[in-house]
Scaffold this active site. Sequence first.
Site, PDB file in Angstrom:
ATOM      1  N   ARG A 290      55.922  21.864  22.458  1.00  0.00           N
ATOM      2  CA  ARG A 290      56.433  20.680  23.166  1.00  0.00           C
ATOM      3  C   ARG A 290      55.262  19.758  23.510  1.00  0.00           C
ATOM      4  O   ARG A 290      54.374  20.161  24.267  1.00  0.00           O
ATOM      5  CB  ARG A 290      57.156  21.118  24.437  1.00  0.00           C
TER       6      ARG A 290
ATOM      7  N   HIS B  70      54.957  25.504  26.883  1.00  0.00           N
ATOM      8  CA  HIS B  70      55.337  25.120  25.520  1.00  0.00           C
ATOM      9  C   HIS B  70      54.265  24.261  24.864  1.00  0.00           C
ATOM     10  O   HIS B  70      54.106  24.290  23.646  1.00  0.00           O
ATOM     11  CB  HIS B  70      56.642  24.332  25.540  1.00  0.00           C
TER      12      HIS B  70
ATOM     13  N   ASP C 254      62.012  28.610  22.716  1.00  0.00           N
ATOM     14  CA  ASP C 254      63.308  28.795  23.360  1.00  0.00           C
ATOM     15  C   ASP C 254      64.327  29.067  22.260  1.00  0.00           C
ATOM     16  O   ASP C 254      64.428  28.291  21.301  1.00  0.00           O
ATOM     17  CB  ASP C 254      63.726  27.537  24.121  1.00  0.00           C
TER      18      ASP C 254
ATOM     19  N   GLU D  90      64.584  32.332  32.707  1.00  0.00           N
ATOM     20  CA  GLU D  90      65.305  31.743  31.583  1.00  0.00           C
ATOM     21  C   GLU D  90      65.464  32.779  30.468  1.00  0.00           C
ATOM     22  O   GLU D  90      64.469  33.171  29.845  1.00  0.00           O
ATOM     23  CB  GLU D  90      64.562  30.517  31.053  1.00  0.00           C
TER      24      GLU D  90
ATOM     25  N   HIS E  51      63.647  31.956  26.952  1.00  0.00           N
ATOM     26  CA  HIS E  51      62.247  31.503  26.928  1.00  0.00           C
ATOM     27  C   HIS E  51      61.289  32.666  26.661  1.00  0.00           C
ATOM     28  O   HIS E  51      61.244  33.627  27.424  1.00  0.00           O
ATOM     29  CB  HIS E  51      61.941  30.863  28.293  1.00  0.00           C
TER      30      HIS E  51
END
Length: 239
Positions: A105, A149, A156, A218, A221
């Site tokens: 990301r 990320h 994910d 999460e 993740h």
Amino acid sequence: MNSAVSSTLFLAALLLGTEATADGTPTLSPAKTAAQAGLVDIRQLAPDIAEDIKYAGSDNFVGTPVDGYLAPKCFLLKPAAEALARVERDLRAQHRRLQIFDCYRPARAVAHFVRWAGDLSDQRTKPEHYPDLDKRALLGDYIAPVSGHSRGATTDLTLMQCDAHDTHCKPLDMGTSFDYFGTLANTESPKATSAQHANRELLRAAMEREGFRNYSMEWWHYTLTPEPTPDTIYDVPVQ
């Protein structure tokens, strides 16, 4: 200074090239392309892996394509990409497959998230993504000013079960959608059913066999451990 403004200023400092500090602030890589950063497209290693890259479109908690996502692709540093390809290969022997929502990301995407979180007038995605939370609660545990990320070793994803011929695959019920902000998304949430816990455990076991560690808040993740570049983040676009 409110948290949204301070987070945005922190990201701006990183994007201007702040060096790593003793408090753990990461270094922003000078890389301008994925190749310079050592990031590889997962499809180079697993050509038909299932992808639903949420931030390249509008089906996400921001409700719009996210800065830095110019194409729906999954990039990871090579060691993480190789490990993820092994997970996919091993799952196929069990008529299962991965479906990827996000990988590397860009730092500019994280800055976009922080700006969105600070705009309390934008509540369009609340019913789907944070129905039980005040938007002001999202900065911190859910949206951080720097994301793991951006280090290139986090992904994910979810798990799909296929038929005996591997021609039709369906995501398993994990209890929430991707990027659901709330305790039901916690991997060990007592609110999840026994079947949902079993599905989460199937995903976790498959990922852990290749060195990925789950983030407990999460279920989707996972980060390769040890990370290849734990003190460096990247901002090259996904394209």
